[in-house]
Design a protein around this motif. Sequence first.
Motif, PDB file in Angstrom:
ATOM      1  N   ALA A 401     -40.022  27.418 -52.833  1.00  0.00           N
ATOM      2  CA  ALA A 401     -41.020  28.386 -52.447  1.00  0.00           C
ATOM      3  C   ALA A 401     -40.156  29.407 -51.126  1.00  0.00           C
ATOM      4  O   ALA A 401     -39.999  30.649 -51.416  1.00  0.00           O
ATOM      5  CB  ALA A 401     -41.239  27.783 -51.189  1.00  0.00           C
ATOM      6  N   LEU A 402     -38.124  29.243 -51.003  1.00  0.00           N
ATOM      7  CA  LEU A 402     -37.766  30.170 -50.407  1.00  0.00           C
ATOM      8  C   LEU A 402     -37.004  31.766 -51.520  1.00  0.00           C
ATOM      9  O   LEU A 402     -37.110  32.756 -51.198  1.00  0.00           O
ATOM     10  CB  LEU A 402     -36.435  29.587 -49.785  1.00  0.00           C
ATOM     11  N   LEU A 403     -37.021  30.199 -52.888  1.00  0.00           N
ATOM     12  CA  LEU A 403     -36.477  31.550 -53.446  1.00  0.00           C
ATOM     13  C   LEU A 403     -37.718  32.445 -54.438  1.00  0.00           C
ATOM     14  O   LEU A 403     -37.474  33.555 -54.565  1.00  0.00           O
ATOM     15  CB  LEU A 403     -35.962  31.049 -55.022  1.00  0.00           C
ATOM     16  N   SER A 404     -38.985  32.124 -54.379  1.00  0.00           N
ATOM     17  CA  SER A 404     -39.799  32.577 -54.222  1.00  0.00           C
ATOM     18  C   SER A 404     -39.863  34.193 -54.218  1.00  0.00           C
ATOM     19  O   SER A 404     -40.670  35.110 -54.266  1.00  0.00           O
ATOM     20  CB  SER A 404     -41.274  31.897 -54.890  1.00  0.00           C
ATOM     21  N   LEU A 405     -39.888  33.931 -52.319  1.00  0.00           N
ATOM     22  CA  LEU A 405     -40.437  35.104 -51.371  1.00  0.00           C
ATOM     23  C   LEU A 405     -39.062  35.926 -51.822  1.00  0.00           C
ATOM     24  O   LEU A 405     -39.599  37.080 -51.311  1.00  0.00           O
ATOM     25  CB  LEU A 405     -40.801  34.316 -49.858  1.00  0.00           C
ATOM     26  N   LEU A 406     -38.194  35.321 -51.674  1.00  0.00           N
ATOM     27  CA  LEU A 406     -36.339  36.339 -51.672  1.00  0.00           C
ATOM     28  C   LEU A 406     -36.500  37.241 -53.185  1.00  0.00           C
ATOM     29  O   LEU A 406     -36.705  38.094 -53.398  1.00  0.00           O
ATOM     30  CB  LEU A 406     -35.274  35.792 -52.102  1.00  0.00           C
ATOM     31  N   ASN A 407     -37.582  36.659 -54.315  1.00  0.00           N
ATOM     32  CA  ASN A 407     -37.689  36.711 -55.838  1.00  0.00           C
ATOM     33  C   ASN A 407     -38.556  38.663 -55.468  1.00  0.00           C
ATOM     34  O   ASN A 407     -38.294  39.330 -55.275  1.00  0.00           O
ATOM     35  CB  ASN A 407     -38.148  36.277 -56.817  1.00  0.00           C
ATOM     36  N   THR A 408     -39.643  37.736 -54.089  1.00  0.00           N
ATOM     37  CA  THR A 408     -40.919  39.064 -53.792  1.00  0.00           C
ATOM     38  C   THR A 408     -40.385  40.380 -53.535  1.00  0.00           C
ATOM     39  O   THR A 408     -40.537  41.075 -53.577  1.00  0.00           O
ATOM     40  CB  THR A 408     -42.149  38.272 -53.377  1.00  0.00           C
ATOM     41  N   LEU A 409     -38.980  39.473 -52.296  1.00  0.00           N
ATOM     42  CA  LEU A 409     -38.937  40.852 -51.321  1.00  0.00           C
ATOM     43  C   LEU A 409     -37.797  41.253 -51.775  1.00  0.00           C
ATOM     44  O   LEU A 409     -38.040  43.305 -52.093  1.00  0.00           O
ATOM     45  CB  LEU A 409     -37.994  40.385 -50.295  1.00  0.00           C
ATOM     46  N   VAL A 410     -36.752  41.303 -52.914  1.00  0.00           N
ATOM     47  CA  VAL A 410     -35.718  42.147 -53.204  1.00  0.00           C
ATOM     48  C   VAL A 410     -36.515  43.070 -54.621  1.00  0.00           C
ATOM     49  O   VAL A 410     -36.396  43.784 -55.014  1.00  0.00           O
ATOM     50  CB  VAL A 410     -35.344  41.232 -54.469  1.00  0.00           C
ATOM     51  N   GLN A 411     -37.380  42.431 -55.461  1.00  0.00           N
ATOM     52  CA  GLN A 411     -38.153  43.048 -56.391  1.00  0.00           C
ATOM     53  C   GLN A 411     -39.141  44.664 -55.614  1.00  0.00           C
ATOM     54  O   GLN A 411     -39.369  46.036 -56.516  1.00  0.00           O
ATOM     55  CB  GLN A 411     -39.076  42.587 -56.926  1.00  0.00           C
ATOM     56  N   ILE A 412     -39.496  44.523 -54.546  1.00  0.00           N
ATOM     57  CA  ILE A 412     -39.972  45.267 -54.183  1.00  0.00           C
ATOM     58  C   ILE A 412     -39.179  45.891 -52.700  1.00  0.00           C
ATOM     59  O   ILE A 412     -39.655  47.185 -53.359  1.00  0.00           O
ATOM     60  CB  ILE A 412     -41.701  44.621 -53.037  1.00  0.00           C
ATOM     61  N   HIS A 413     -38.142  45.827 -52.551  1.00  0.00           N
ATOM     62  CA  HIS A 413     -37.516  46.484 -51.449  1.00  0.00           C
ATOM     63  C   HIS A 413     -35.882  45.827 -51.622  1.00  0.00           C
ATOM     64  O   HIS A 413     -35.636  45.559 -51.573  1.00  0.00           O
ATOM     65  CB  HIS A 413     -37.630  45.935 -50.069  1.00  0.00           C
ATOM     66  N   ARG A 414     -35.605  47.220 -53.323  1.00  0.00           N
ATOM     67  CA  ARG A 414     -34.319  46.991 -53.271  1.00  0.00           C
ATOM     68  C   ARG A 414     -33.033  46.962 -52.375  1.00  0.00           C
ATOM     69  O   ARG A 414     -31.931  46.394 -52.320  1.00  0.00           O
ATOM     70  CB  ARG A 414     -34.003  47.953 -54.778  1.00  0.00           C
ATOM     71  N   GLY A 415     -32.931  47.635 -50.986  1.00  0.00           N
ATOM     72  CA  GLY A 415     -32.628  47.407 -49.914  1.00  0.00           C
ATOM     73  C   GLY A 415     -31.504  46.468 -49.909  1.00  0.00           C
ATOM     74  O   GLY A 415     -30.993  46.432 -48.693  1.00  0.00           O
ATOM     75  N   LEU A 416     -32.709  45.726 -49.991  1.00  0.00           N
ATOM     76  CA  LEU A 416     -32.585  44.243 -49.496  1.00  0.00           C
ATOM     77  C   LEU A 416     -31.327  43.297 -50.102  1.00  0.00           C
ATOM     78  O   LEU A 416     -31.113  41.925 -49.765  1.00  0.00           O
ATOM     79  CB  LEU A 416     -32.977  43.117 -49.664  1.00  0.00           C
ATOM     80  N   CYS A 417     -30.777  43.774 -51.739  1.00  0.00           N
ATOM     81  CA  CYS A 417     -30.358  43.182 -52.521  1.00  0.00           C
ATOM     82  C   CYS A 417     -28.134  43.283 -52.044  1.00  0.00           C
ATOM     83  O   CYS A 417     -28.144  41.521 -52.067  1.00  0.00           O
ATOM     84  CB  CYS A 417     -29.870  43.638 -53.730  1.00  0.00           C
ATOM     85  N   GLY A 418     -27.876  43.098 -51.372  1.00  0.00           N
ATOM     86  CA  GLY A 418     -26.683  42.984 -51.105  1.00  0.00           C
ATOM     87  C   GLY A 418     -27.110  41.816 -49.332  1.00  0.00           C
ATOM     88  O   GLY A 418     -26.112  40.867 -49.664  1.00  0.00           O
ATOM     89  N   GLN A 419     -27.974  41.617 -49.248  1.00  0.00           N
ATOM     90  CA  GLN A 419     -27.803  40.940 -48.209  1.00  0.00           C
ATOM     91  C   GLN A 419     -28.732  39.514 -48.177  1.00  0.00           C
ATOM     92  O   GLN A 419     -28.368  38.204 -47.556  1.00  0.00           O
ATOM     93  CB  GLN A 419     -28.768  41.172 -46.288  1.00  0.00           C
ATOM     94  N   LEU A 420     -29.530  39.268 -49.234  1.00  0.00           N
ATOM     95  CA  LEU A 420     -30.083  38.284 -49.842  1.00  0.00           C
ATOM     96  C   LEU A 420     -29.299  37.686 -50.962  1.00  0.00           C
ATOM     97  O   LEU A 420     -28.892  36.720 -51.701  1.00  0.00           O
ATOM     98  CB  LEU A 420     -31.907  38.655 -50.755  1.00  0.00           C
ATOM     99  N   ALA A 421     -28.555  38.982 -51.419  1.00  0.00           N
ATOM    100  CA  ALA A 421     -27.397  37.963 -52.859  1.00  0.00           C
ATOM    101  C   ALA A 421     -26.254  37.164 -51.528  1.00  0.00           C
ATOM    102  O   ALA A 421     -25.548  36.165 -53.289  1.00  0.00           O
ATOM    103  CB  ALA A 421     -26.975  39.362 -53.596  1.00  0.00           C
ATOM    104  N   ALA A 422     -26.402  36.749 -50.977  1.00  0.00           N
ATOM    105  CA  ALA A 422     -25.087  35.305 -50.339  1.00  0.00           C
ATOM    106  C   ALA A 422     -25.722  34.188 -50.637  1.00  0.00           C
ATOM    107  O   ALA A 422     -25.212  33.153 -50.537  1.00  0.00           O
ATOM    108  CB  ALA A 422     -25.563  35.698 -48.462  1.00  0.00           C
ATOM    109  N   VAL A 423     -27.649  34.550 -50.834  1.00  0.00           N
ATOM    110  CA  VAL A 423     -27.872  32.667 -51.148  1.00  0.00           C
ATOM    111  C   VAL A 423     -26.915  32.238 -53.105  1.00  0.00           C
ATOM    112  O   VAL A 423     -26.720  31.364 -53.026  1.00  0.00           O
ATOM    113  CB  VAL A 423     -29.469  33.541 -51.671  1.00  0.00           C
ATOM    114  N   LEU A 424     -27.070  33.320 -53.970  1.00  0.00           N
ATOM    115  CA  LEU A 424     -26.416  32.600 -54.933  1.00  0.00           C
ATOM    116  C   LEU A 424     -25.211  32.535 -54.853  1.00  0.00           C
ATOM    117  O   LEU A 424     -24.473  31.054 -55.871  1.00  0.00           O
ATOM    118  CB  LEU A 424     -26.142  34.053 -55.833  1.00  0.00           C
ATOM    119  N   THR A 425     -24.238  32.356 -53.566  1.00  0.00           N
ATOM    120  CA  THR A 425     -22.874  31.750 -53.488  1.00  0.00           C
ATOM    121  C   THR A 425     -22.854  30.625 -52.738  1.00  0.00           C
ATOM    122  O   THR A 425     -21.376  30.073 -52.192  1.00  0.00           O
ATOM    123  CB  THR A 425     -22.013  33.253 -53.189  1.00  0.00           C
TER     124      THR A 425
END
Length: 541
Positions: A401-425
């Motif tokens: 569910a958390l990843l689903s929300l993060l995908n939705t946010l990044v899809q709509i607002h590309r400016g959030l990619c830098g802060q949410l990319a930390a999940v991948l590490t």
Amino acid sequence: MPSQEDKEEEGEEEEPTTEKAKKTPEEESRPPPDLARHDVIKGLLATNLLPRLRYVLEVTCPGPSVVLDILAVLTRVARHSLESAMRVLECPRLIDTIVQEFLPTSWSPMGVGPTSSLYKVPCAAAMKLLRVLASAGRNIAARLLSSLDFRSRLCRFIAEAPQELALPPEEAETLSTEALRLWAVVASYGQGGDLYRELYPVLMRALQTLPTELSTHPPRPLSMQRMASLLTLLTQLTLAASSTHPESTSGPAEACVPAIPSSVTWTQVSGLQPLVEPCLKQALKCLPRPDVWTALGPVPSACLLFLSAYYQAWSRQASLCPEDWLQDMERLLDELLLPLLNQPSLGRLWDSLRLCSALCNPLSCAPAPEALPSLVSLGCAGGCPPLSVAGSASPFPFLTALLSLLNTLVQIHRGLCGQLAAVLTTPGLQNYFLQCVAPGPAPQLTPCSAWALRHEYHLQYLVLSLAQKVAPLQPEPAANPALHHALALALLSRLLPGSEHLAQELLLSCVFRLEFLPKVKMRRFIFVPPENDKTSQCDCG
């Protein structure tokens, strides 16, 4: 096995012609005992099980234990396939008897102790049967809503709080939960929107009490299930408000029902987010306490999925200003998501992925010894192990569910990619991926493992989807792109039938994405022409 003479004398209880036509020639020629060895449910249906159970319920009026067993058998038959669900629905007087006898709109108050009869008393098992039938397809759901005065029955069991239903507390809680689940299924087809207008004050009142219920310790499991069902219903209604053209289903049984636009509008659901966010904040306070967090059940996941649906619907409103939802996403990131992603307790959930994985631990979803090959089920002796995809300690529901929300946010607002990319590490996620791509035997496919692997593959797909959205906007890769590419190839080879859409998305996004392809050094080579060629050597580096 009924005799041929009995079959000829049945008359009104004879199966409809349309249902007879669905049987294959092989099933028509095989006697029920042989058919049951191949498939228990088909073998039972061949012995006219449904008219017999209807006769027991309608004529003999058995005791509570027999009624509950019959409802459980019918639920199991309805889960088997769309054809079986249609046969349960179309069996003469079967559903009519169940609704009239076990889902009345008025009844005498019941005490806490055991009862001598379930007739003329609401029964949660009967509501569950109807919910399973509606889950089989939009056609069945529409037929249920349009007959038996079912809208008023749904209103009757949802409008009142469980403690006001004059039923035993556990039965009232379960009945209310099943009614909400049934409505959520109907709402997922774009139906039942008019009920939302009628019951809006009731739903808002129930939603406002959720933070208080979450603060009670220890949390009550039945109450948590009812809360999650309410949030799931609101999620489906919000998705219905995001588009006027609900998704169409494939299949001949669904072709006769037109896709009717939902009657729920964005204005009617736009005020739900301020009521759901406090529930999520209250639930996240329990994350550092594993025992309390486990007791919350599906509530935190349901909150995250609602927020994902809410922002999807909000961003599709062409008449609204995009700046509003972009700013609200930034607020949600600062107030809720970044504190959550920085919590050490969330790392514990990432670390437990390997322990609960069906890929890494195939024995976690081994079938129970009593499971019959001809009776497909997810049966586990004594319930699912805690450390499994469906276990009580599983991190998969919340992280998915958390990843689903993060995908939705990044899809709509590309400016959030830098802060949410930390999940991948996250180290726990990286270690889980390394074990998933390590060479080893393929997991054995059983009904239980196939069910678990679908959920696990969905989480992996969401991680890869987030990685490919983030990759073009990051000057330096935040995670190991070669690992993501290896996982995409492994996932592509493991997907099960029914997940073809994920295979298409992987081929379009991750598999051939330049950022994910391993870096290979290209060597310079010299092209030497034949001796009789007068041309000079060409440097083709």
